[in-house]
Design a protein around this motif. Sequence first.
Motif, mmCIF file in Angstrom:
data_model
loop_
_atom_site.group_PDB
_atom_site.id
_atom_site.type_symbol
_atom_site.label_atom_id
_atom_site.label_comp_id
_atom_site.label_asym_id
_atom_site.label_seq_id
_atom_site.Cartn_x
_atom_site.Cartn_y
_atom_site.Cartn_z
ATOM 1 N N VAL A 169 -16.825 11.126 13.711
ATOM 2 C CA VAL A 169 -15.656 11.144 14.594
ATOM 3 C C VAL A 169 -15.570 12.504 15.261
ATOM 4 O O VAL A 169 -15.566 13.541 14.600
ATOM 5 C CB VAL A 169 -14.367 10.842 13.792
ATOM 6 N N VAL A 170 -15.494 12.494 16.587
ATOM 7 C CA VAL A 170 -15.418 13.742 17.327
ATOM 8 C C VAL A 170 -13.976 14.214 17.315
ATOM 9 O O VAL A 170 -13.069 13.519 17.777
ATOM 10 C CB VAL A 170 -15.914 13.530 18.785
ATOM 11 N N ASP A 171 -13.762 15.410 16.748
ATOM 12 C CA ASP A 171 -12.396 15.934 16.691
ATOM 13 C C ASP A 171 -11.916 16.360 18.075
ATOM 14 O O ASP A 171 -10.747 16.222 18.417
ATOM 15 C CB ASP A 171 -12.339 17.137 15.732
ATOM 16 N N LEU A 178 -7.001 9.097 19.705
ATOM 17 C CA LEU A 178 -8.134 9.267 18.799
ATOM 18 C C LEU A 178 -8.483 7.952 18.124
ATOM 19 O O LEU A 178 -9.660 7.637 17.928
ATOM 20 C CB LEU A 178 -7.801 10.343 17.756
ATOM 21 N N LEU A 179 -7.482 7.137 17.782
ATOM 22 C CA LEU A 179 -7.742 5.830 17.168
ATOM 23 C C LEU A 179 -8.508 4.925 18.139
ATOM 24 O O LEU A 179 -9.501 4.292 17.748
ATOM 25 C CB LEU A 179 -6.413 5.177 16.780
ATOM 26 N N VAL A 180 -8.055 4.849 19.385
ATOM 27 C CA VAL A 180 -8.728 3.984 20.352
ATOM 28 C C VAL A 180 -10.157 4.445 20.597
ATOM 29 O O VAL A 180 -11.097 3.644 20.655
ATOM 30 C CB VAL A 180 -7.921 3.957 21.671
ATOM 31 N N THR A 181 -10.341 5.774 20.682
ATOM 32 C CA THR A 181 -11.690 6.307 20.918
ATOM 33 C C THR A 181 -12.607 6.029 19.734
ATOM 34 O O THR A 181 -13.771 5.625 19.902
ATOM 35 C CB THR A 181 -11.598 7.825 21.166
ATOM 36 N N THR A 182 -12.106 6.245 18.520
ATOM 37 C CA THR A 182 -12.913 6.010 17.324
ATOM 38 C C THR A 182 -13.279 4.536 17.198
ATOM 39 O O THR A 182 -14.411 4.184 16.827
ATOM 40 C CB THR A 182 -12.141 6.468 16.078
ATOM 41 N N LEU A 183 -12.327 3.663 17.486
ATOM 42 C CA LEU A 183 -12.590 2.229 17.408
ATOM 43 C C LEU A 183 -13.668 1.835 18.408
ATOM 44 O O LEU A 183 -14.566 1.032 18.092
ATOM 45 C CB LEU A 183 -11.283 1.472 17.679
ATOM 46 N N ASN A 184 -13.635 2.398 19.602
ATOM 47 C CA ASN A 184 -14.677 2.123 20.597
ATOM 48 C C ASN A 184 -16.038 2.598 20.132
ATOM 49 O O ASN A 184 -17.056 1.917 20.315
ATOM 50 C CB ASN A 184 -14.316 2.806 21.921
ATOM 51 N N HIS A 226 -11.849 -7.192 23.520
ATOM 52 C CA HIS A 226 -12.205 -6.935 22.129
ATOM 53 C C HIS A 226 -11.272 -5.898 21.513
ATOM 54 O O HIS A 226 -10.781 -6.064 20.380
ATOM 55 C CB HIS A 226 -13.654 -6.464 22.044
ATOM 56 N N ILE A 227 -11.015 -4.808 22.220
ATOM 57 C CA ILE A 227 -10.086 -3.788 21.730
ATOM 58 C C ILE A 227 -8.707 -4.411 21.512
ATOM 59 O O ILE A 227 -8.007 -4.094 20.544
ATOM 60 C CB ILE A 227 -10.013 -2.621 22.731
#
Length: 1711
Positions: A1149-1151, A1302-1308, A1580-1581
Amino acid sequence: MRKGASCIPLSQWESETHERTQPLQSSPPASLPPPLPLRASPRAPALHRGTLRRRRARRKRRRSAQGLPPPPPPPLHRLPERARRAPPSPLSFPGEPRGWGGRGSPSARRSRRRPRLRRRAPEPPSPPRALPAGDPPSPMEVSRRKAPPRPPRPAAPLPLLAYLLALAAPGRGADEPVWRAEQTIGAIAVSRADGVFVASGSCLDQLDYSLEHRLSRLYRDQAGNCTEPVSLAPPARPRPGSSFSKLLLPYREGATGLGGLLLTGWTFDRGACEVRPLGNLSLSSLHNGTEVVSCHPQGSTAGVVYRAGTQKGWYLAVAATYALPETETANRCNPAASDRDTAISIKNTEGRSFDTKEEGRLKRRDGGAGSLHFVDAFLWNASVYFPYYPYNYTSGDATGWPSMARIAQSEEVKFQGQAALDCGHGHPYGRRLLLSSSLVEALDVWAGVFSAATGEGQEKRSPATTALCLFRMSEIQARAKNCQWDFSPQEPNCKEDQPEKVQPIASSTMIHSDLTSVYGTVVMNRAVLFLGTGDGQLLKVILGENLTSNCPEVIYEIKEETPVFYKLVPHPEKNSYIYLTAGKEVRRVRVANCSKHRSCSECLTAADPHCGWCHSLQRCTFKDDCVHSENSENWLDISSGAKMCPQIHISQRSKDKTTVTLAGSISPRPSGCVVRNVDTGREFCRSAPNEPCTCSMLTAASYKDVLVVDVTFSFGSWHLSKRFNFTNCSSLRECPACIGTGCAWCKSERKCIHPFTACSPSDYYRNQEPCQVAVEKPAPSKAAGGGGLEGNKTNRTNQGRQVFSVKSIEPQKISTLGKSNVIVTGANFTRASDNIVMILKGTSTCDKDVVRVSHVLNDTHMKFSLPSSRKEMKDVCIQFDGGNCSSVGSLSYIALPRCSLIYPATTWVSGGQNITIMGRNFDVIDNLIISHELKGNINVSEQCVATYCSFSAPSVKSSKARTNVTVKLKVQETYLDCGSLQYLEDPRFTGYRVDPEVDTELEVKILKENDNFNISKKDIEITLFHGENKQLNCSFENITRNQDLTTILCKIKGIRAASSIASSSKKVHVKLGNLELDVEKESVASPLYFLIGLPILLVIVIFVAVGVTRHKSKELSRKQSQQLELLESELRKEIRDGFAELQMDKLDVVDSFGTVPFLDYKHFALRTFFPESGGFTHIFTEDMHNRDANVKNESLTALDALICNKSFLVTVIHTLEKQKNFSVKDRCLFASFLTIALQTKLVYLTSILEVLTRDLMEQSSNMQPKLMLRRTESVVEKLLTNWMSVCLSGFLRETVGEPFYLLVTTLNQKINKGPVDVITCKALYTLNEDWLLWQVPEFSTVALNVVFEKIPENDSADVCRNISVNVLDCDTIGQAKEKIFQAFLSKNGSPYGLQLNEICLELQVGTRQKELLDIDGSSVILEDGITKLNTIGHYEISNGSTIKVFKKIANFTSDVEYSDDHCHLILPDSEAFQDVQGKRHRGKHKFKVKEMYLTKLLSTKVAIHSVLEKLFRSIWSLPNSRAPFAIKYFFDFLDAQAENKKITDPDVVHIWKTNSLPLRFWVNILKNPQFVFDIKKTPHIDGCLSVIAQAFMDAFSLTEQQLGKEAPTNKLLYAKDIPTYKEEVKSYYKAIRDLPPLSPSEMEEFLTQESKKHENEFNEEVALTEIYKYIVKYFDEILNKLERERGLEEAQKQLLHVKVLFDEKKKCKWM
């Protein structure tokens, strides 16, 4: 005349060879010597037009850099003072624009360069040849130097048709650019710098000036759809056409500091007008308003934009047919009753809604007949003029005379009168229709095309139906009276009952059969008029000094003969082009055919101001096309006259001396001349530079044998030559004939002599003028077929005793080639002498055709041979013996026939099939001919009407199986190719069957082999023979084509004993055209064979079936055991891989993910308020800073004050909610409109929320209080959602936004780590079982070395362009692009600079490159037609491969959407796929089990778990031990209300808080990240966020969930986490309750600050308008409720006042 240059004798010069060109003109008769023209014969390659223009431009720049003035314009002559002040070109513009509009306004300005059309250079002529005896002198020649000699070419004979077309026909569009629209064009305009605007149907296109490229497009009605919303059938001309586009006016071009604008008017939205920037139609409109133009497609509108007033504002003067009083044409778009009689109005284009002052209208007179149809609008002498005519749209009749209305050019309508126009000369009923209008401002003259009615089928059209009339504007202005004739002025000042008609300029009136349009201008001080016709011609009229019309020249013809549009538009920067509109096409057409003039004298005598003689090219050209045209002496215009044309003369100065001279205007001076004997090549003399050229002839005998002489003058790089032929000098007896052939006339001896022989110089005539004095020239006789009529018009003395009558002429239509057998019928023809002539009169300004009778057949019939002519209708009369001319009707010359279709195009060799040819003008055909290569031309009998011909195909027997013949149309002696007809072998019949349907009907089926013939009912006759040679006719029904045979079905009806006839039938006789044959009955096998063979066949089938069944059973058992083993192996592998992944997989995960792309508050609020109504966004986001604060809307101000009455507003809301048709959607919209209207009054909005919430509790307490606020079924529930969004927007951005992004980015990231199917969006890694890709194939990671091409959009030096990117071998090329783009962003911190659809990927292998595409020629296509998208693995790309990213060159489209005909990872269950994939993948997809991959859900959950918990805790935490003001305030409010209502159950308050905050706000945010961030949410998201939102709500639930093993995976996924979350939520609620309560002042201060933050964010006036729509919809119910409530009497009065204000505003068209 210029002095000749001296020539030095041959003895002083060496011999030198020169190549020359051969003259092309044939020899005319010696009796009629033609003029000797100059010819251009370039010897060096001709320069391309573009090269010439570039050279001229460079010379102009050099001249400007040297400070030299531009070349002076040509002098102005014979024009009034106003015209002399006008610019020389009609297409130039003043510095300050006076107005734009109609056709009388300027419509052009210099624009940026556009691509030019390439024109073919003229071919050089052939080399010289020896002339035969008796040839006349050759024309002058010009030759280029340094070119090799060309071999002679034999001259091909010119066919008659090509010869006539070359002489008479204008250009037909060989190189004219054409723009074709989807629908009929309704309006066209040209701007000075931004191209051509064309409105067709509901679309508006912006084109470049060459018409080759579309710059932009506006869809006015439906996006992406140019089809007409209502079918507009073209009415019969000259009735007005129908169009959705009503105004198209570019204006404000060239105004200082202002950009150009385009005003468009449409029938849509009740006649709406829009103002847009000229540069691009895709930009949004700046202003718009309704009921500006006519909303009827057939209604008229004319307008012009100008500056007026003290503020120099821009105003639109518009005249329109707003209402059609006839019931048949009236429709729903009629305006309000107060505006139905409005005819002319003035509108402020800079106002928001095109507002109109009360003084800004002029109404029609009450009781007037019909409507007023306005044709044009233009400015002249500080007034606006509107040409129009009264018209009844139902009957199509003009109810009055054409007139001109005049108003002042000001801010208000100041009516200055109307004047009637009379253009009825030459027509018995007058011309009451005005078709087209044009102001020739330089002459102060207005031109109009007028027409009489023509009836339904054009049966009343005659040669005098239409006319061009010119009127002096000064006379129209003087005759205009302020009377109540057609209008109702405020202060009429006349007493006349009928207007006095203004008469046209008689000398310029031109009568024609079918004019449609006019455009006038001034060129070279000559008035030029362009006229369009109903048969697609563009005519050109040049007016003389006294505005006298000449015979028009046809400069262009549309081959489809489409009627020309009423508006002709000139090119804005080149006066050599005009835009010709017809039907669905616009053409850019040359305004003159200069090249048809072959000599200088012919060019200048034509008096066409656009053309002149170019010395350097030796051609008749436009000035811009002439090299060195800036040198005024290089280009002769018509003001120079034909006498200035260069001519070479030979004359004697003394008895022994001959001089060669050059006369005329030419520059530069010749550098030398040569005189050479053509036969021997010997030079007589060669001059030294700049000296006279003189040849001394000492004795007559020395040169008496010289027959042909060439004289050449040199001018630098080009030559001027003339050939003199002295072959027949001694045989000529007359002076004109003598000097016309190049010889000399000796007066003293009265004979024609060789010019080099001795004669006294005073008697030596070498030009035409002395001959005309010395020898009287005989008057030419009038030959049959041409010339004007000069006969005696008076009756002879014995004429009265003879009675001649004429009845008819046949045919009444002939082609432009003429006709040799036109029959006139009548009486007493044989009593006349031979002096019978036919006089044909077409256009009034052209000469009459006088044709003598060819043959008087008998007393009642005579025959004429009519000459060729151009397309037009002519009056015909017959004159007997010089008496009066008796009319015989009209005759139409029409274009040659054109064929469009031959059907059927294939027939059989025996012939006889009925063939039809479709096309036009077939009624002028003389014969139809079939041209066969062996049999020659075969005449066939035809039946022709105007649009089709039918004939019977002749028999063509040939040895070839296939024979093609040519169908030709014979018109006079010309043969026109019409297409080919293919002959095939005759049809082959195999047999027939007879089936009795019933006892009275018999069905016959004839079988034949399949072929390509189209047989119709007319082609075939069928007869059935039965019994003792009896026969029955069979009626043809249909033809059915099967795989093997074709069946012809016919039926015999009305018979008896059909079965016996069927059994006794013997044969069928078929007659197919000329083919006749007998068909035998189809052979049928004997039933005995079937009885014997059937048992044997059954036994064989049984044995085979048993054997096959046993074999298949064994094979199936073997396959099942293999499949079970394979399935067991797959299960083991997948379970082990899933376990290992859970224990070992780690997502990086990119901080730091850069700046969070938050939306601004405006878009966040609108997406929350209107989640399903994106259409409201643009009307609320209008730039508030551009609104004029001084403009107060009284009605909206009153409404705003009224809704600030709390009692009134609450009463309205409750009343609305009680209405049955006030739906849930209406409640939500009303709440959102109210939130926006009170956006700056949050304190008041909060108080309304409290009152409505208390009222809702009263309703809920009677039933179940736990259900309150659960659903959005009332206004207050949506209002609460909006209030939370407004008050918590800061908390959301500062605290929750970053973990949420951050949640949306990590899920992607996790989803893209595994395979994702592009078509279904399903993925291997997901949280939602419904979106799980369980049919996943094996995949692997591929590391790519990506090289980014350097682009201007991202030209930074520190950008890394070589990046390593990991992709999957199952990724499509599009997915690989996305991952490459994301890697670039992560590496450089900024995007690449191009969109995904703008780039291409290219695989580089060594020196080879291959472009990578999702679909290309190598794509796999499965057996059911489904195309499999290409992947990285498809291209066999390995680790370390180099991929280049570059910008697309071709046009790119937006996002690609694949249909059901494509697949990616989820493949169809077909054997074809397994064959494609090979053994390694065979059968794999059949054994995939969804439950094997449920561990992927858990893997995804683990990857995002820490990020998710961080998000949840940011929501239910209290930063700095303080809760957001809105949450604390509303929770305390709910606690207080529960206490007041004695509610002791703590669960009720918990549920209220949960329903008001998490359910109404947070869940909405969690499921829709696009509300908060500028990102795109994929399906999908959305599915994954739904699982997270469900877990979030479960944390707030008080119910303990009992989950079993069969529970949904979406519930089971977070089942272990929910108890922990519940405890945290309870602590959260308790912490808020324990905080000290907010004081009213704190909350009020918070709300006041929030209100100030959102000032000028939204257009509150739009929200108030929408609220008023709901109020007025239920006005009676609200008014009744207010009457019943006490204390609301004042609110009731205010409401009635508001309604009055809105009604007045509607009448003023401000809404």
